[in-house]
Scaffold this motif. Sequence first.
Motif, short mmCIF file in Angstrom:
data_model
loop_
_atom_site.label_atom_id
_atom_site.label_comp_id
_atom_site.label_asym_id
_atom_site.label_seq_id
_atom_site.Cartn_x
_atom_site.Cartn_y
_atom_site.Cartn_z
N ALA A 21 0.84 -1.20 0.00
CA ALA A 21 0.00 0.00 0.00
C ALA A 21 0.87 1.25 0.00
O ALA A 21 0.64 2.18 -0.79
CB ALA A 21 -0.92 0.00 1.22
N ASP A 26 -0.24 4.84 -0.87
CA ASP A 26 -1.37 4.82 0.05
C ASP A 26 -0.89 4.71 1.49
O ASP A 26 0.32 4.63 1.75
CB ASP A 26 -2.30 3.65 -0.28
CG ASP A 26 -3.75 4.05 -0.22
OD1 ASP A 26 -4.15 4.71 0.77
OD2 ASP A 26 -4.51 3.71 -1.14
N ARG A 47 -6.78 1.62 0.34
CA ARG A 47 -6.95 2.23 -0.98
C ARG A 47 -7.61 3.61 -0.84
O ARG A 47 -8.47 3.96 -1.62
CB ARG A 47 -7.79 1.31 -1.87
CG ARG A 47 -7.13 -0.04 -2.09
CD ARG A 47 -7.96 -0.97 -2.94
NE ARG A 47 -7.33 -2.28 -3.02
CZ ARG A 47 -6.33 -2.60 -3.83
NH1 ARG A 47 -5.82 -1.70 -4.65
NH2 ARG A 47 -5.82 -3.82 -3.84
#
Length: 159
Positions: A21, A26, A47
Amino acid sequence: MAISESDLEHLRRCVELAREALDAGDEPFGSVLVDSTGHTRFADHNRVSGGDHTRHPEFAIAKWAVEHLDPGERAAATVYTSGEHCPMCSAAHAWVGLGRIVYATSSAQLSGWLAEWGAPAPPVATLPIGDVAPGVPVDGPAPELAGAMKALYREKFGA
């Protein structure tokens, strides 16, 4: 229930997903859903970078589980996650009837680290899972993974 070596294995996968991520731009959070036989049924990471701050992996797990597992399978499943569920994810977990939660780092740890780095606090209160979903069995944090997660959080939120 204590965190077992098998639990740690799944939590390490969550830390890997958190790294994925972060590498994708993210926030570093990752989670997996494991059924009663030990099979990973679903895995995802945060996300939220597109602006929808409800796109947490734990929330995605709850939505996926209700569409793909019967109530007995959901109750027997375990959700592993790199960071303790936020109140939204704790509520979703309880509402769909998922079983045990095991997390690598707690909301309190993250809040402390954010304060240490002078980073802003999250916009939602950080509550322990048990305060939001008192019937859900919970284990965590896992001290073995605190350093790895703190490093990922620092990379994203630190000064």
